[in-house]
Scaffold this motif. Structure first.
Motif, PDB file in Angstrom:
ATOM      1  N   GLY A  12      -5.574  -8.362  -1.991  1.00  0.00           N
ATOM      2  CA  GLY A  12      -6.864  -8.563  -1.494  1.00  0.00           C
ATOM      3  C   GLY A  12      -7.145 -10.094  -1.349  1.00  0.00           C
ATOM      4  O   GLY A  12      -6.158 -10.929  -1.584  1.00  0.00           O
ATOM      5  N   SER A  14      -8.542 -12.121  -3.566  1.00  0.00           N
ATOM      6  CA  SER A  14      -8.154 -12.974  -4.696  1.00  0.00           C
ATOM      7  C   SER A  14      -6.542 -13.158  -4.905  1.00  0.00           C
ATOM      8  O   SER A  14      -6.088 -14.271  -4.821  1.00  0.00           O
ATOM      9  CB  SER A  14      -8.853 -12.640  -5.881  1.00  0.00           C
ATOM     10  N   ILE A  33       1.747  -7.003  -4.773  1.00  0.00           N
ATOM     11  CA  ILE A  33       1.962  -5.712  -4.742  1.00  0.00           C
ATOM     12  C   ILE A  33       0.576  -4.987  -4.352  1.00  0.00           C
ATOM     13  O   ILE A  33      -0.381  -5.656  -4.969  1.00  0.00           O
ATOM     14  CB  ILE A  33       2.474  -5.181  -6.205  1.00  0.00           C
ATOM     15  N   SER A  35      -1.028  -0.901  -3.470  1.00  0.00           N
ATOM     16  CA  SER A  35      -0.486   0.480  -3.090  1.00  0.00           C
ATOM     17  C   SER A  35      -1.488   0.894  -1.710  1.00  0.00           C
ATOM     18  O   SER A  35      -1.252   1.983  -1.198  1.00  0.00           O
ATOM     19  CB  SER A  35      -1.032   1.321  -4.152  1.00  0.00           C
ATOM     20  N   ARG A  43     -11.916  -6.901   3.844  1.00  0.00           N
ATOM     21  CA  ARG A  43     -12.474  -5.327   3.572  1.00  0.00           C
ATOM     22  C   ARG A  43     -13.964  -5.473   4.108  1.00  0.00           C
ATOM     23  O   ARG A  43     -14.344  -4.526   4.703  1.00  0.00           O
ATOM     24  CB  ARG A  43     -12.535  -5.368   2.050  1.00  0.00           C
ATOM     25  N   LEU A 152     -25.161  -2.965  -0.599  1.00  0.00           N
ATOM     26  CA  LEU A 152     -24.617  -3.555   0.641  1.00  0.00           C
ATOM     27  C   LEU A 152     -23.793  -2.582   1.545  1.00  0.00           C
ATOM     28  O   LEU A 152     -23.897  -2.344   2.581  1.00  0.00           O
ATOM     29  CB  LEU A 152     -23.726  -4.903   0.124  1.00  0.00           C
ATOM     30  N   ILE A 153     -23.055  -1.974   0.608  1.00  0.00           N
ATOM     31  CA  ILE A 153     -22.331  -0.842   1.125  1.00  0.00           C
ATOM     32  C   ILE A 153     -22.869   0.358   1.988  1.00  0.00           C
ATOM     33  O   ILE A 153     -22.578   0.695   2.988  1.00  0.00           O
ATOM     34  CB  ILE A 153     -21.190  -0.298   0.058  1.00  0.00           C
ATOM     35  N   GLU A 156     -24.189  -0.689   5.224  1.00  0.00           N
ATOM     36  CA  GLU A 156     -23.073  -0.729   5.983  1.00  0.00           C
ATOM     37  C   GLU A 156     -22.908   0.602   6.766  1.00  0.00           C
ATOM     38  O   GLU A 156     -22.629   0.886   7.883  1.00  0.00           O
ATOM     39  CB  GLU A 156     -22.093  -1.213   5.530  1.00  0.00           C
ATOM     40  N   GLN A 293     -18.431  -9.660  -8.084  1.00  0.00           N
ATOM     41  CA  GLN A 293     -17.497  -8.884  -7.340  1.00  0.00           C
ATOM     42  C   GLN A 293     -18.047  -9.305  -5.723  1.00  0.00           C
ATOM     43  O   GLN A 293     -18.647  -8.511  -5.148  1.00  0.00           O
ATOM     44  CB  GLN A 293     -17.694  -7.352  -7.352  1.00  0.00           C
ATOM     45  N   TRP A 295     -16.356 -11.565  -2.133  1.00  0.00           N
ATOM     46  CA  TRP A 295     -15.311 -12.071  -1.306  1.00  0.00           C
ATOM     47  C   TRP A 295     -15.137 -13.472  -1.486  1.00  0.00           C
ATOM     48  O   TRP A 295     -14.097 -13.970  -1.997  1.00  0.00           O
ATOM     49  CB  TRP A 295     -15.841 -12.125   0.172  1.00  0.00           C
TER      50      TRP A 295
HETATM   51  C1  LIG Z   1     -17.435  -1.997   2.283  1.00  0.00           C
HETATM   52  C2  LIG Z   1     -17.447  -3.503   1.887  1.00  0.00           C
HETATM   53  C3  LIG Z   1     -18.032  -4.432   2.338  1.00  0.00           C
HETATM   54  C4  LIG Z   1     -18.255  -5.766   1.737  1.00  0.00           C
HETATM   55  N1  LIG Z   1     -18.865  -6.482   2.179  1.00  0.00           N
HETATM   56  C5  LIG Z   1     -19.081  -7.906   1.392  1.00  0.00           C
HETATM   57  C6  LIG Z   1     -19.879  -9.128   2.322  1.00  0.00           C
HETATM   58  O1  LIG Z   1     -20.438  -8.975   3.090  1.00  0.00           O
HETATM   59  N2  LIG Z   1     -19.662 -10.051   1.451  1.00  0.00           N
HETATM   60  C7  LIG Z   1     -19.053 -10.152   0.096  1.00  0.00           C
HETATM   61  O2  LIG Z   1     -18.899 -11.311  -0.461  1.00  0.00           O
HETATM   62  N3  LIG Z   1     -18.565  -9.231  -0.471  1.00  0.00           N
HETATM   63  C8  LIG Z   1     -18.505  -8.007   0.253  1.00  0.00           C
HETATM   64  N4  LIG Z   1     -17.627  -6.995  -0.317  1.00  0.00           N
HETATM   65  C9  LIG Z   1     -16.831  -7.108  -1.568  1.00  0.00           C
HETATM   66  C10 LIG Z   1     -15.568  -7.907  -1.409  1.00  0.00           C
HETATM   67  O3  LIG Z   1     -14.806  -7.102  -0.414  1.00  0.00           O
HETATM   68  C11 LIG Z   1     -14.737  -7.716  -2.606  1.00  0.00           C
HETATM   69  O4  LIG Z   1     -15.479  -8.495  -3.397  1.00  0.00           O
HETATM   70  C12 LIG Z   1     -13.416  -8.418  -2.558  1.00  0.00           C
HETATM   71  O5  LIG Z   1     -12.540  -7.794  -1.373  1.00  0.00           O
HETATM   72  C13 LIG Z   1     -12.700  -8.207  -3.907  1.00  0.00           C
HETATM   73  O6  LIG Z   1     -11.398  -8.651  -3.719  1.00  0.00           O
HETATM   74  P1  LIG Z   1     -10.176  -8.673  -4.652  1.00  0.00           P
HETATM   75  O7  LIG Z   1      -8.993  -9.346  -3.897  1.00  0.00           O
HETATM   76  O8  LIG Z   1     -10.757  -8.941  -6.095  1.00  0.00           O
HETATM   77  O9  LIG Z   1      -9.808  -7.049  -4.591  1.00  0.00           O
HETATM   78  P2  LIG Z   1      -9.438  -5.939  -3.560  1.00  0.00           P
HETATM   79  O10 LIG Z   1      -9.958  -6.429  -2.143  1.00  0.00           O
HETATM   80  O11 LIG Z   1     -10.219  -4.537  -4.006  1.00  0.00           O
HETATM   81  O12 LIG Z   1      -8.048  -5.759  -3.713  1.00  0.00           O
HETATM   82  C14 LIG Z   1      -7.418  -5.164  -4.621  1.00  0.00           C
HETATM   83  C15 LIG Z   1      -6.153  -4.468  -4.295  1.00  0.00           C
HETATM   84  O13 LIG Z   1      -5.178  -4.201  -5.340  1.00  0.00           O
HETATM   85  C16 LIG Z   1      -4.829  -2.817  -5.098  1.00  0.00           C
HETATM   86  N5  LIG Z   1      -4.498  -2.209  -6.403  1.00  0.00           N
HETATM   87  C17 LIG Z   1      -5.137  -2.144  -7.474  1.00  0.00           C
HETATM   88  N6  LIG Z   1      -4.661  -1.546  -8.431  1.00  0.00           N
HETATM   89  C18 LIG Z   1      -3.503  -1.285  -8.239  1.00  0.00           C
HETATM   90  C19 LIG Z   1      -2.195  -1.046  -8.800  1.00  0.00           C
HETATM   91  N7  LIG Z   1      -2.223  -0.432  -9.896  1.00  0.00           N
HETATM   92  N8  LIG Z   1      -1.009  -1.041  -8.112  1.00  0.00           N
HETATM   93  C20 LIG Z   1      -0.922  -1.398  -6.825  1.00  0.00           C
HETATM   94  N9  LIG Z   1      -2.136  -1.836  -6.369  1.00  0.00           N
HETATM   95  C21 LIG Z   1      -3.214  -1.853  -6.997  1.00  0.00           C
HETATM   96  C22 LIG Z   1      -5.952  -2.182  -4.507  1.00  0.00           C
HETATM   97  O14 LIG Z   1      -5.401  -1.163  -3.858  1.00  0.00           O
HETATM   98  C23 LIG Z   1      -6.492  -3.178  -3.602  1.00  0.00           C
HETATM   99  O15 LIG Z   1      -5.568  -3.011  -2.407  1.00  0.00           O
HETATM  100  C24 LIG Z   1     -17.613  -5.834   0.429  1.00  0.00           C
HETATM  101  C25 LIG Z   1     -16.874  -4.666  -0.122  1.00  0.00           C
HETATM  102  C26 LIG Z   1     -16.919  -3.448   0.403  1.00  0.00           C
HETATM  103  C27 LIG Z   1     -16.098  -2.203  -0.118  1.00  0.00           C
END
Ligand SMILES: Cc1cc2nc3c(=O)[nH]c(=O)nc-3n(C[C@H](O)[C@H](O)[C@H](O)COP(=O)(O)OP(=O)(O)OC[C@H]3O[C@@H](n4cnc5c(N)ncnc54)[C@H](O)[C@@H]3O)c2cc1C
Length: 445
Positions: A12, A14, A33, A35, A43, A152-153, A156, A293, A295
């Motif tokens: 994602g 981060s 990695i 899944s 997202r 927010l979700i 949407e 939590q 982006w």
């Molecule tokens: C519908 C929606 C709308 C949003 N809109 C906004 C917005 O407008 N503004 C904003 O600031 N934020 C928004 N957010 C929140 C934002 O998207 C998240 O805060 C951000 O994507 C988090 O990023 P991340 O990299 O921490 O995790 P993620 O994007 O969740 O990525 C983590 C990844 O790790 C994978 N994973 C987890 N565990 C495992 C494992 N054991 N093995 C392999 N893979 C694994 C998951 O499948 C996922 O693909 C929104 C979220 C959603 C769901």
């Protein structure tokens, strides 16, 4: 520094920001990695795919050649178990992988209260690409949807369904909409926007008790705790997200709600770090929530950890808080010194209800220091807000230079004088508005 194998769980914002920033600084072997998908995707933009404004392909911020060019290896699999004693990851496909450093960026998963009947078909959250695909596949057979959860979700999902003329009953437990973030006036502006401008059947102060299904095993109605039965052929559960940490159960990595980390993103286990939605600072950093939590925070975590691993700085000191999102047609932005703007701060609030525009400028009553700003329907200049906060500007400086803050085009109706008039009236002062000045905005000399 000798080459190490740095493995990242999660591709994602981060995990990918980390991998990208580390590649710029080092020659380490990097493996991402996930899944969920082969590629990093936006997202927050998933909703636009459902609404037909983007193709799924366009969710990818980087082209397909990005990974090879940047020597970032990828693996599509679920990490079932981490064994820190052997530095091994065990995958659901039976394979394993050795790491030198491990970064957990596993994000969030849908919160659930396990209501009776939640197993029926056509009940979904909206968090993952799978959710998007399921909802898209079922869309043609949805006439009446119930959306549960006033964040927010949920908004949407309601917007997605309304874009296809699907009836939406929107159930929110609280009595004011998104009141964790929005003050009362702003909440009621959004409520009106949903109901009057977009035909959402919004019901505030309503709690769900259970779901009823039909003979085919699909949801047929949502029952509330007051006994109301709301017919539907789809129910969207959007009651929040929680850190995705279930797979860490036997790893020895200390967790609370999220993975516990210090100010350098270090977990309780050597060479293992956590960033993004899944991470929980312990103790929380000054002025910030322990788990954030969103982006932009995820991106900053990733970029800063890459710097830390490469040698400097040694700790994460987040800059001013910023967030933006869209609530149907209304853009929301907030900038502040601290994540949560305290109730103790004073504010100048201006609104034009008919135009669905408002701005709130926060300040400390005793020092007059500017503490933050939030706006609905007005676009603010990020660099100006940030600079004013960093320079500890006074609220009076901010109000007299409001034209510099407003990003909207010249033809948008001006509001700056009216905001200043409100302050002048309350303070008995006679401050004068300065004209917009691009030299000042962009700091040209
Ligand atoms: C519908 C929606 C709308 C949003 N809109 C906004 C917005 O407008 N503004 C904003 O600031 N934020 C928004 N957010 C929140 C934002 O998207 C998240 O805060 C951000 O994507 C988090 O990023 P991340 O990299 O921490 O995790 P993620 O994007 O969740 O990525 C983590 C990844 O790790 C994978 N994973 C987890 N565990 C495992 C494992 N054991 N093995 C392999 N893979 C694994 C998951 O499948 C996922 O693909 C929104 C979220 C959603 C769901």
């Amino acid at each position: 520094m000798s080459q190490r194998h740095v493995v990242v769980i999660g591709n994602g914002i981060s995990g990918t920001s980390f991998a990208r920033a580390l590649r710029k600084r080092s020659n380490h072997r990097i493996t991402l990695i996930s899944s969920e998908s082969d590629y990093f995707f936006s997202r927050p933009a998933m909703m636009y795919v459902y609404m037909g404004q983007l193709r799924e392909e366009q969710l990818k911020p980087y082209g397909d050649d990005f990974w090879e060019k940047n020597k970032i290896e990828r693996k599509r699999a679920f990490v079932q178990r981490i064994d820190p004693s052997t530095s091994l990851l065990h995958f659901d496909d039976g394979s394993s992988m050795v790491y030198d450093d491990l970064v957990i960026a596993s994000g969030s998963e849908r919160e659930s209260v396990h209501w009776h009947g939640e197993h029926f078909g056509a009940i979904h959250g909206f968090v993952t690409l799978d959710d998007l695909q399921m909802i898209t596949q079922q869309s043609d057979s949805i006439r009446k949807a119930v959306v549960i959860g006033g964040g927010l979700i949920g908004v949407e999902l309601a917007e997605m369904f309304r874009s296809k003329n699907i009836q939406v009953t929107y159930l929110v437990r609280e009595f004011q909409f998104w009141n964790r973030v929005l003050p009362d006036h702003e909440s009621s502006m959004i409520e009106q926007h949903l109901v009057a401008d977009h035909g959402v059947n919004l019901k505030m102060g309503v709690e769900v008790k259970e779901f009823k299904g039909d003979e085919e095993g699909n949801v047929r109605a949502v029952i509330t705790t007051s006994g109301e039965e709301i017919d539907c052929d789809f129910a969207g559960i959007c009651i929040g997200v929680k850190p995705r940490i279930g797979f860490l159960a036997e790893s020895g990595i200390q967790c609370n709600k999220g993975i516990l980390i210090d100010a350098s993103f270090r977990t309780s286990v050597k060479n293992i770090y956590a960033i993004g939605d899944c991470a929980e600072f312990s103790p929380a950093l000054p002025g910030r929530l322990a788990i954030e939590q969103n982006w932009y925070t995820g991106r900053m975590h990733g970029e800063t950890l890459a710097e830390i691993i490469s040698g400097s700085p040694s700790v994460y000191r987040p800059s001013n808080y910023f967030n933006s999102s869209k609530l149907f047609d209304i853009e929301f932005q907030v900038y502040s010194r601290e994540t949560v703007l305290s109730d103790k701060l004073k504010s100048v609030f201006w609104e034009n209800h008919a135009q669905r525009r408002c701005i709130r400028i926060y300040y400390d009553d005793s020092t007059l220091r500017f503490e933050g700003v939030s706006a609905l329907g007005i676009r603010l200049r990020h660099e100006v807000c940030d600079r004013w906060l960093n320079e500890n500007k006074s609220v009076e400086d901010v109000l007299t230079h409001l034209c510099d803050l407003n990003f909207d085009q010249e033809f948008a109706l001006p509001f700056e004088q009216e905001v200043l008039d409100l302050y002048n009236r309350e303070s008995g002062k006679n401050l004068r508005l300065k004209k917009r000045d691009f030299k000042r905005i962009f700091q040209w000399r």
